[in-house]
Design a protein around this motif. Structure first.
Motif, mmCIF file in Angstrom:
data_model
loop_
_atom_site.group_PDB
_atom_site.id
_atom_site.type_symbol
_atom_site.label_atom_id
_atom_site.label_comp_id
_atom_site.label_asym_id
_atom_site.label_seq_id
_atom_site.Cartn_x
_atom_site.Cartn_y
_atom_site.Cartn_z
ATOM 1 N N ASN A 61 -47.976 3.158 32.601
ATOM 2 C CA ASN A 61 -47.103 2.148 31.997
ATOM 3 C C ASN A 61 -45.722 2.251 32.620
ATOM 4 O O ASN A 61 -45.244 3.347 32.893
ATOM 5 C CB ASN A 61 -46.951 2.368 30.485
ATOM 6 N N THR A 63 -41.923 0.602 31.596
ATOM 7 C CA THR A 63 -41.146 -0.176 30.639
ATOM 8 C C THR A 63 -39.690 -0.174 31.120
ATOM 9 O O THR A 63 -39.150 0.871 31.452
ATOM 10 C CB THR A 63 -41.219 0.441 29.227
ATOM 11 N N TYR A 64 -39.044 -1.358 31.135
ATOM 12 C CA TYR A 64 -37.667 -1.461 31.636
ATOM 13 C C TYR A 64 -36.902 -2.510 30.848
ATOM 14 O O TYR A 64 -37.469 -3.487 30.376
ATOM 15 C CB TYR A 64 -37.643 -1.788 33.133
ATOM 16 N N THR A 65 -35.594 -2.292 30.670
ATOM 17 C CA THR A 65 -34.746 -3.259 29.972
ATOM 18 C C THR A 65 -34.470 -4.439 30.889
ATOM 19 O O THR A 65 -34.338 -4.299 32.108
ATOM 20 C CB THR A 65 -33.405 -2.650 29.515
ATOM 21 N N THR A 66 -34.377 -5.617 30.265
ATOM 22 C CA THR A 66 -34.180 -6.838 31.041
ATOM 23 C C THR A 66 -32.879 -7.566 30.731
ATOM 24 O O THR A 66 -32.480 -8.443 31.480
ATOM 25 C CB THR A 66 -35.334 -7.821 30.777
ATOM 26 N N ASP A 67 -32.207 -7.197 29.620
ATOM 27 C CA ASP A 67 -31.008 -7.938 29.211
ATOM 28 C C ASP A 67 -29.750 -7.080 29.082
ATOM 29 O O ASP A 67 -28.723 -7.544 28.622
ATOM 30 C CB ASP A 67 -31.260 -8.656 27.888
ATOM 31 N N THR A 71 -33.860 -5.817 24.939
ATOM 32 C CA THR A 71 -35.061 -6.523 25.364
ATOM 33 C C THR A 71 -35.663 -5.828 26.567
ATOM 34 O O THR A 71 -34.962 -5.470 27.504
ATOM 35 C CB THR A 71 -34.752 -7.997 25.705
ATOM 36 N N SER A 72 -36.993 -5.651 26.526
ATOM 37 C CA SER A 72 -37.655 -4.956 27.631
ATOM 38 C C SER A 72 -38.980 -5.623 27.980
ATOM 39 O O SER A 72 -39.516 -6.415 27.207
ATOM 40 C CB SER A 72 -37.886 -3.488 27.277
ATOM 41 N N ASN A 73 -39.478 -5.288 29.145
ATOM 42 C CA ASN A 73 -40.798 -5.701 29.611
ATOM 43 C C ASN A 73 -41.606 -4.452 29.846
ATOM 44 O O ASN A 73 -41.059 -3.389 30.155
ATOM 45 C CB ASN A 73 -40.715 -6.482 30.924
ATOM 46 N N GLN A 74 -42.931 -4.605 29.764
ATOM 47 C CA GLN A 74 -43.810 -3.481 30.046
ATOM 48 C C GLN A 74 -44.966 -3.961 30.914
ATOM 49 O O GLN A 74 -45.501 -5.042 30.699
ATOM 50 C CB GLN A 74 -44.359 -2.872 28.760
ATOM 51 N N GLU A 75 -45.307 -3.126 31.902
ATOM 52 C CA GLU A 75 -46.444 -3.398 32.773
ATOM 53 C C GLU A 75 -47.356 -2.181 32.728
ATOM 54 O O GLU A 75 -46.888 -1.047 32.654
ATOM 55 C CB GLU A 75 -45.970 -3.684 34.197
ATOM 56 N N LYS A 84 -38.577 -3.898 40.715
ATOM 57 C CA LYS A 84 -38.183 -5.084 39.960
ATOM 58 C C LYS A 84 -36.675 -5.225 40.062
ATOM 59 O O LYS A 84 -35.929 -4.270 39.854
ATOM 60 C CB LYS A 84 -38.594 -4.939 38.493
#
Length: 142
Positions: A61, A63-67, A71-75, A84
């Motif tokens: 996995n 997981t990184y913050t986007t904002d 807010t985060s995304n996970q792959e 990214k």
């Protein structure tokens, strides 16, 4: 009685001539356009998250913050190397960047955070370990 005296006094004051905004009064009037404030360009940070691995490692996995806050995304099940890039506005007092990656049981993984071309944080983990890096890139940060 007091309020009548205040109203009478206010009504007896001389009035200023009406003028267009930005145009001086009297004979000094200038016919050129009024000066406009300089437009400030909105600047932003370029944030690059990277996860690399050795020995056949994959990331279970990422997981990184986007904002810059919460807010985060996970792959999941990510083949490495992975990268990214996000853009965040500059000038914020608190602006968090964060990445977390968990290994898949083989080799080692490494996470890095780069802001505006400069490496600011990195972390590593072995096998099923978790590599986590975060930093405040806002004006109250380092």
């Amino acid at each position: 009685m007091f309020s009548k005296a205040v109203v009478d006094a206010a009504n007896s004051l001389p009035t200023a001539p009406i003028s267009a905004p930005g145009v001086p009064l009297g004979n000094d009037a200038d016919t050129s356009a009024p000066e406009q404030p300089a437009k400030q360009q909105a600047t932003e940070h370029t944030v690059v998250y990277r996860v690399t691995g050795t020995g056949g490692a994959k990331a279970g996995n990422i997981t990184y913050t986007t904002d810059g806050m919460t807010t985060s995304n996970q792959e999941a099940n990510v083949k490495l190397p992975w990268e990214k890039t996000i853009k965040l506005p500059s000038g914020e007092a608190l602006q968090m960047v964060s990445i977390l990656a968990q290994g898949n049981g083989k080799g080692a993984i490494k996470v890095t955070i780069e802001v505006d071309g400069k490496l600011i944080k990195e972390a590593s983990a072995q096998e099923y370990g978790v590599a986590h890096a975060n930093e405040n890139i806002g004006s109250l940060g380092n």
